[in-house]
Write a protein that holds these residues in place. Structure first.
Motif, PDB file in Angstrom:
ATOM      1  N   LEU A 213       0.832  -1.201   0.000  1.00  0.00           N
ATOM      2  CA  LEU A 213       0.000   0.000   0.000  1.00  0.00           C
ATOM      3  C   LEU A 213       0.864   1.248   0.000  1.00  0.00           C
ATOM      4  O   LEU A 213       0.605   2.207  -0.713  1.00  0.00           O
ATOM      5  CB  LEU A 213      -0.848   0.025   1.271  1.00  0.00           C
ATOM      6  CG  LEU A 213      -2.269  -0.484   1.213  1.00  0.00           C
ATOM      7  CD1 LEU A 213      -2.904  -0.350   2.584  1.00  0.00           C
ATOM      8  CD2 LEU A 213      -3.070   0.300   0.203  1.00  0.00           C
ATOM      9  N   VAL A 215       3.766   1.872  -1.150  1.00  0.00           N
ATOM     10  CA  VAL A 215       4.438   2.287  -2.381  1.00  0.00           C
ATOM     11  C   VAL A 215       3.437   2.569  -3.498  1.00  0.00           C
ATOM     12  O   VAL A 215       3.817   2.805  -4.635  1.00  0.00           O
ATOM     13  CB  VAL A 215       5.480   1.259  -2.896  1.00  0.00           C
ATOM     14  CG1 VAL A 215       6.612   1.127  -1.931  1.00  0.00           C
ATOM     15  CG2 VAL A 215       4.850  -0.077  -3.194  1.00  0.00           C
ATOM     16  N   GLY A 216       2.159   2.528  -3.142  1.00  0.00           N
ATOM     17  CA  GLY A 216       1.159   2.943  -4.109  1.00  0.00           C
ATOM     18  C   GLY A 216       0.523   1.812  -4.907  1.00  0.00           C
ATOM     19  O   GLY A 216      -0.129   2.057  -5.913  1.00  0.00           O
ATOM     20  N   ILE A 217       0.727   0.559  -4.467  1.00  0.00           N
ATOM     21  CA  ILE A 217       0.052  -0.551  -5.128  1.00  0.00           C
ATOM     22  C   ILE A 217      -1.368  -0.620  -4.584  1.00  0.00           C
ATOM     23  O   ILE A 217      -1.569  -0.551  -3.371  1.00  0.00           O
ATOM     24  CB  ILE A 217       0.798  -1.873  -4.858  1.00  0.00           C
ATOM     25  CG1 ILE A 217       2.183  -1.816  -5.482  1.00  0.00           C
ATOM     26  CG2 ILE A 217       0.015  -3.061  -5.393  1.00  0.00           C
ATOM     27  CD1 ILE A 217       3.080  -2.962  -5.101  1.00  0.00           C
TER      28      ILE A 217
END
Lengths: 337, 285
Positions: A213, A215-217
């Motif tokens: 989450l 790292v933006g996934i």
């Protein structure tokens, strides 16, 4: 004795083929478990649902026809046309992806951060829900599934082995195609997981939800992705088992056969699922062959067993749980001290 | 109330960064976990562009919660911001997902590293570029990360789970850098590391700040190190900002020395005194 040896070889080969069928089911479990830590009890029912949907679309039957007819007093059952196999398969894939979206939107999105046992319970609920939906959608009759896969005994292998060994091996064409399809499926899945951006995201989510989450996934997206993949794997398994033994509700019980495969191969390894399946398939066939044979087991002990296939896999899995709980290929638990 | 630290508040920006644009501003936020547990009771802070802002305080003071409220990782832990606002470049970001924030240039490096254990170091770094579309630039940035962390280059093919704590911390910071961030929310980078490594990591943070212009909001228990590298500091205690000021001023402040640096006018204090001090303070607070 060479006769016995030849029989044993034929039995092992057939066992390997059955093993691949088990592995196909186990594969679906591994995908979801790896990426979300959810043990998806409904994988077997997903295979059933996929196979029923495929047959239904192929035969051009109206979904929910019983429901529609009893509400509106109509008598529609079929559209009156047949859908070619390939198109039907594509449509079924679309249905499985829609199912993945549904599951994510209405079930697991609301359970993020819950205990694994709660997620597991949710999949049990999902299994019964989906079984009900399959029944309501397509009816409960046993149906023949034919997507054009070759059936019957493979003549070439029979002839070749007869000429070489003086004894022809009977191997089912369907089993051979299952093996080839499984091999392709596994190769594609592994390549996807190892070498693509989405595959890497999938493995990242499997390792650490929070970090993924951060790292933006998007967890939601990755979970929809794995449920879709699991749905497609379920479709493949459903097609294979359905072609073999007809599409019927007992198809969902193949999930139970996948459990020992998972314990053997490890819950988190795609190759593990395949090799676990092969070991279980061959192991149970050979074991049955030996202990039910009057010439082998009977000659030494004076009695024989039969129907060991029902329990052999579970006993083997139990032994693995005791001595190697992560399975043969499960991810080693990395523990830094 | 002899032992209650005096609340003093600065004007929210270090003198040397006075004319910089404020990137992130947190205004009086309140955070509640599980609908009942009130963790933050009105925290306000500002992060100027190109600054290192430190968030200090003991265990349970609310440092991590503040960072997670900004990066919006709170939601997955059943926490929510119930009052106040969080603005990034003037835009309210409370309702954005973590990935939206990463796209806007705000990324969090979590406490305890959180590397992807079964991925190699290089794969870990590449996951940081997940939200980016510019493929060619990603390879350049990988080289940039390796130039700041040569140790990672040596270990790029090993599974991150088998690397040392310091390497994992570097991996986590490097992974964040791969998203080309404007602001990094760095949570407790010194945790569990040898003092020498802590110096090394903070040195790299400083040079990233100076050379790449990355702004940092840094949560840290190691007040001593943090105040040496930061421009400005906020001290949190049980969910409130009790003191803030330029790092230099905080370092000189008698209360900070007493409570956080373990020093007083007479020099280093014995641990026994410090403990009783802290306990009585809780009573009064």
């Amino acid at each position: 004795m060479p006769d016995q040896l030849l029989f044993a070889m034929e039995v092992s080969l057939n066992g390997l083929m059955t093993g691949i069928m088990y592995a196909l089911v186990a594969l679906g479990f591994v995908l979801i478990y790896k990426a979300s830590g959810i043990f998806n009890y409904s994988q077997g029912v997903m295979a059933l649902f996929a196979a029923m949907t495929l047959v239904g679309i192929q035969e051009g039957r109206v979904p929910f026809s019983h429901l529609i007819n009893s509400i509106f007093g109509t008598h529609i059952t079929e559209f009156g046309f047949e859908v070619p196999a390939l198109l039907a398969i594509l449509l079924t894939v679309a249905v499985m992806i829609a199912f993945a979206l549904f599951v994510q939107k209405f079930v697991f999105r609301h359970l993020v951060g819950q205990e694994p046992i709660i997620l597991f319970m949710a999949t049990i609920g999902l299994a019964y829900f989906l079984e009900g939906v399959s029944d309501l959608m397509w009816g409960s009759e046993i149906r023949q599934l034919d997507v054009g896969l070759p059936q019957g005994i493979n003549g070439a292998i029979d002839n070749a082995t007869f000429e070489a060994l003086g004894y022809g091996f009977f191997i089912d064409n369907l089993d051979i195609s299952a093996a080839i399809i499984a091999a392709i499926l596994v190769a594609v899945l592994i390549a996807f997981a190892q070498y693509t951006k989405q595959g890497r995201a999938m493995r990242a989510v499997a390792d650490d939800h929070q970090a993924a989450l951060s790292v933006g996934i998007s967890l939601n997206y990755v979970w929809i992705l794995v449920w879709s993949l699991a749905g497609i794997v379920a479709l493949v398994a459903g097609v294979m088992w359905g072609s073999k033994s007809g599409v019927q509700f007992s198809l969902s019980l193949i999930a139970l056969k996948a459990l020992p495969v998972l314990m053997l191969g490890g819950f988190t390894s795609i190759p593990g699922a395949i090799i676990g399946g092969l070991i279980i398939g061959m192991g149970e066939a050979l074991f049955e062959f030996v202990v039910s044979s009057n010439d082998l087991f009977g000659a030494w002990f004076g009695f024989t067993f039969s129907a060991t296939e029902n329990w052999f896999a579970y006993v083997l899995a139990l032994a693995f749980l005791v001595f190697r709980p992560q399975g043969l290929f499960g991810e080693r638990i990395i523990e830094r001290v | 109330m002899l032992d209650q630290p005096e609340e003093t508040h600065g004007d929210g920006v270090a003198p040397e960064l006075k004319d910089r644009e404020v990137l992130l501003s947190v205004n009086n936020i309140e955070v509640i976990y599980n609908h009942v547990i009130l963790v933050l009771k009105g925290v306000s802070l500002a992060v100027p562009k190109g600054g290192i802002t430190a968030l200090l305080g003991g265990n349970g003071a609310g440092k991590t919660t503040t960072l997670k409220a900004i990066s919006n990782l709170l939601k997955s832990e059943r926490g929510e911001v119930t009052k106040g606002s969080i603005l990034y470049r003037g835009e309210r970001v409370q309702h954005l997902s973590p990935s939206d924030l990463v796209e806007r240039g705000v990324i969090q490096v979590m406490e305890g590293r959180h590397c992807f254990e079964h991925l190699t170091v290089e794969e870990n770094l590449l996951t940081g570029s997940y939200t980016r579309k510019d493929r060619a630039a990603i390879a350049d940035d990988l080289d940039l990360v390796y130039s700041y962390f040569p140790r990672l280059k040596e270990r790029r093919k090993s599974q991150a789970g088998y690397t040392s704590g310091g390497e994992q911390q570097m991996c986590a910071i490097g992974r964040a850098l791969m998203s080309r961030p404007e602001t990094i929310l760095l949570d407790e980078p010194s945790m569990g590391l040898a003092p020498q490594l802590v110096e090394e990591i903070f040195g790299i943070v400083k040079s990233l700040n100076e050379n790449e212009g990355v702004s940092f909001l840094l949560a840290e228990q190691n007040t001593n190190v943090a105040l040496r590298f930061a421009h400005y500091g906020y001290i949190l205690e049980s969910g409130r900002v009790v003191m803030d000021g330029p790092a230099k001023a905080l370092r000189e402040n008698a209360d900070v020395k007493e409570f956080y640096l373990g020093m007083s006018d007479e020099g280093r204090k014995s641990f026994r005194d410090v403990r009783s001090y802290r306990r009585r303070k809780r009573w009064l607070a």
